[in-house]
Each structure stands twice: as C-alpha cells, then as structure tokens.
Design a protein around this motif. Structure first.
Motif, PDB file in Angstrom:
ATOM      1  N   LYS A 190      -4.819  -0.231  -4.080  1.00  0.00           N
ATOM      2  CA  LYS A 190      -4.762  -1.024  -5.303  1.00  0.00           C
ATOM      3  C   LYS A 190      -4.095  -0.299  -6.460  1.00  0.00           C
ATOM      4  N   TYR A 192      -1.670   3.244  -8.044  1.00  0.00           N
ATOM      5  CA  TYR A 192      -0.658   4.274  -7.816  1.00  0.00           C
ATOM      6  C   TYR A 192      -1.311   5.531  -7.259  1.00  0.00           C
ATOM      7  N   TYR A 217      -3.469  -4.473  -0.059  1.00  0.00           N
ATOM      8  CA  TYR A 217      -2.906  -4.053  -1.335  1.00  0.00           C
ATOM      9  C   TYR A 217      -1.873  -2.939  -1.163  1.00  0.00           C
ATOM     10  N   VAL A 219       1.360  -0.662  -3.800  1.00  0.00           N
ATOM     11  CA  VAL A 219       1.986  -0.456  -5.103  1.00  0.00           C
ATOM     12  C   VAL A 219       3.407   0.056  -4.925  1.00  0.00           C
ATOM     13  N   THR A 221       6.662   1.679  -6.998  1.00  0.00           N
ATOM     14  CA  THR A 221       6.901   2.424  -8.233  1.00  0.00           C
ATOM     15  C   THR A 221       8.374   2.797  -8.330  1.00  0.00           C
ATOM     16  N   ASP A 246       1.218 -10.734  -7.173  1.00  0.00           N
ATOM     17  CA  ASP A 246       1.664  -9.456  -7.728  1.00  0.00           C
ATOM     18  C   ASP A 246       1.327  -9.344  -9.205  1.00  0.00           C
ATOM     19  N   GLU A 292       5.697  -0.405 -12.257  1.00  0.00           N
ATOM     20  CA  GLU A 292       4.783  -0.554 -11.125  1.00  0.00           C
ATOM     21  C   GLU A 292       4.679  -2.033 -10.785  1.00  0.00           C
ATOM     22  N   ARG A 294       2.296  -4.138  -8.383  1.00  0.00           N
ATOM     23  CA  ARG A 294       1.134  -4.125  -7.505  1.00  0.00           C
ATOM     24  C   ARG A 294       1.088  -5.437  -6.734  1.00  0.00           C
TER      25      ARG A 294
END
Length: 327
Positions: A190, A192, A217, A219, A221, A246, A292, A294
């Motif tokens: 969930k 970083y 989930y 992430v 980056t 997202d 980011e 997610r």
C-alpha cells in the motif's frame, strides 16, 4: 431479382466494412532477416556495437527452426529501421508478436520495455502479445534506428516465434512537457517501500513484467525535475488507463484518485483514462519532485497498462482533447 440485388448490396457492404477494418495507420513492417547471436552481453544493446559478424535469422520464427535446435538460454536480436517524416509528432508502438519466454527491448540503446522476468526470478510470458510504446525523443527521423531485443528461453521453442512485427502510429503525439513513458520504480504493498523496489515499464500490465497472477496493492514512483517556466503554469498529468483503482500523490500530497483503494465499487474504472490537474505551484522548480501512483487491482491484469503517460499544461491539454474529438 430484388432478392438478388439485396443480397449483392449486402455482400458489398460486408466487403467495404472489412476493407475499412483492414486499413492500418502509418507503419513499418519489421518481418524479415534480423541479426542474431546467442549469449548475453549488455553492450549488444548499444548503437555503436559492430554486429557485422553475427548470424542472420528469419523473424518471426522459432530459433530452433533457424539452425539453433536444442538451444535454451539467452540470445539477442538486432535490426536497423529508417522512419520518415510521416511518423513525426505521432505516437508510435513497436509490436513484436509473441516471444518465448522473456524479452527486454531497446531503441537506440535505451530500454523501452520488458515482458516476463529474467532469472533468477524467472517468470515466463510466452503467451503475451508484445506491444511497446516508443518515446518520441528516441526516434531519429530519416536516419537508422536500432532495435535490439534481449531474449531468454527456458526450454522447448525459443525466440521471436510468431505474430506481427512492425512499428506503427496510433495518432497524434500529445504535446508533453515531460513524457513519462518508460522506466518507473515499483513495489508491492500500500505504501512506498524503497527496499522492495524494482524497475517496471510504463505503460504495461505488471503481470507481464514478473508479477504473474498478482492481485492487490502496488505503488509506482517516478522522480522528475521541471524548470521554473513550467512550474509556474497549471499542469496536468495524463496517467493513461489503470486497472483498477488508483490515487496520485506529488511530494506526499494527494492530488486525486479514481475509484476507491479501500472499498471496492461495482463500477469498472479500468477502461477510463486518468487525467489529474495539479494545484498552482505544486511542483518545486529545479528540484526533484516525487510522483507516486498507488494502485489496487482486484483481478485479471493490473497496473498502468495503457498510455499515453506524461505531463502537459492545461492549455495544451484542452487543445489536445479537442483535437482528438474532432478526429
């Protein structure tokens, strides 16, 4: 007689419809003889590397049928292609058919995509169709452009085995200030997590990049810098299509979301283009900014699976979508 005329008209409509469907945009056929060598060296992706002593191999074809019967392991393909002005300022896709098992693709020495996962975390993607978006800044119009493909085959047949091989246009290129097609950092979970990050190509489903059958989930980056002339304008992120829900963050500040990462909705969001508007002066000029994205995927394919992905001004954004509607 009327029945005959009616049937003839129906046949004509059917033929015309199929002619329209068969029409393709600007494209370059890549089938034919490519340079080929078994083994694995990173310099083989380089534009300056001399491949004149390499074998030639027909593509697409199983390399076992091209004189390399029984070979399992690493091999590289290379070819040169000249693209003319007809594809300038257009979105380009490199299609490489089906590759057994894993591939990594380079244009003019720069990696643009990967499908499957190489050893030691091997994951096959032999049944995935390869389509890679080509960053516009990598193409040299009117000059030779190198395509290099690194392949790993674990067993049985190997190589670029079947399907279409071509570069083709999918329309006008968005006027990005920053094109975010290419490598991002990626971790499951969930939040970083720097210790768990690996490179991943955007756009592209994560199942095709070593995360087969993963639902849950993750992430994405990406670090970017923008000059003061850009950060003083109102900016928009085009984040392509994402499966399923997202949230977008910039430097830790939540910018927006599509769907709900915590509560599943009956509405399907995976087919919607993501467009996120940044507040004024959200970006730090001349400094590193952290984007980011997610993502929560419920089932099937997951992640940022389709482009375009990049940052543009609001004025450019309005003109771009008006142009798309007209066309």
């Amino acid at each position: 007689m009327n029945a005959i005329r009616w049937f003839g008209s129906l046949v004509l409509i059917f033929v015309l419809a199929h002619v329209c469907v068969a029409f393709e945009p600007d494209e370059k056929d890549l089938r034919g003889l490519w340079k080929f060598r078994i083994g694995d060296q990173r310099e083989w992706a380089s534009v300056g590397y001399d491949d004149s002593a390499w074998d030639q191999i027909r593509v697409p074809a199983r390399w076992e049928n091209e004189g390399f019967r029984g070979y399992d392991g690493y091999a590289w393909y290379r070819t040169q292609v000249v693209l003319d002005e007809t594809i300038a300022d257009k979105k380009l896709v490199l299609e490489l058919g089906y590759i057994d098992d894993v591939d990594e693709v380079f244009i003019n020495g720069v990696k643009i995509g990967q499908t499957g996962s190489f050893p030691p975390r091997f994951s096959t993607a032999y049944n995935a169709s390869r389509k890679y978006q080509v960053p516009s800044n990598l193409i040299r119009i009117g000059e030779q452009n190198l395509i290099a493909v690194r392949v790993y085959d674990s067993q049985l047949e190997g190589g670029i085995v079947s399907g279409n091989l071509r570069i083709y246009s999918t329309g006008v290129l968005p006027p990005f200030l920053v094109d975010l097609t290419g490598s991002w950092l990626f971790n499951k979970g969930k939040a970083y997590n720097q210790r768990d990050q690996r490179e991943i190509q955007v756009p592209g489903a994560w199942e095709n990049q070593g995360y087969n059958n993963y639902d849950g989930y993750a992430v994405y980056t990406r670090k970017i810098e923008l000059p003061a002339t850009a950060t003083s304008q109102r900016l928009v992120l085009l984040a392509g299509k994402i499966d399923d829900a997202d949230q977008l963050y910039l430097n830790g500040l939540k910018i927006g979301q599509t769907g709900d990462l915590e509560r599943w909705s009956n509405r399907d969001f995976y087919g919607e283009f993501r467009n996120y508007f940044f507040p004024p002066d959200a970006f730090k000029a001349g400094e590193e900014n952290i984007l980011e994205i997610r993502v929560y995927d419920r089932a099937g394919l997951g992640g940022i699976y389709e482009g375009p992905v990049g940052i543009m001004t609001q004025d450019q954004f309005r003109k771009y979508w008006k142009s798309k509607r007209r066309n």
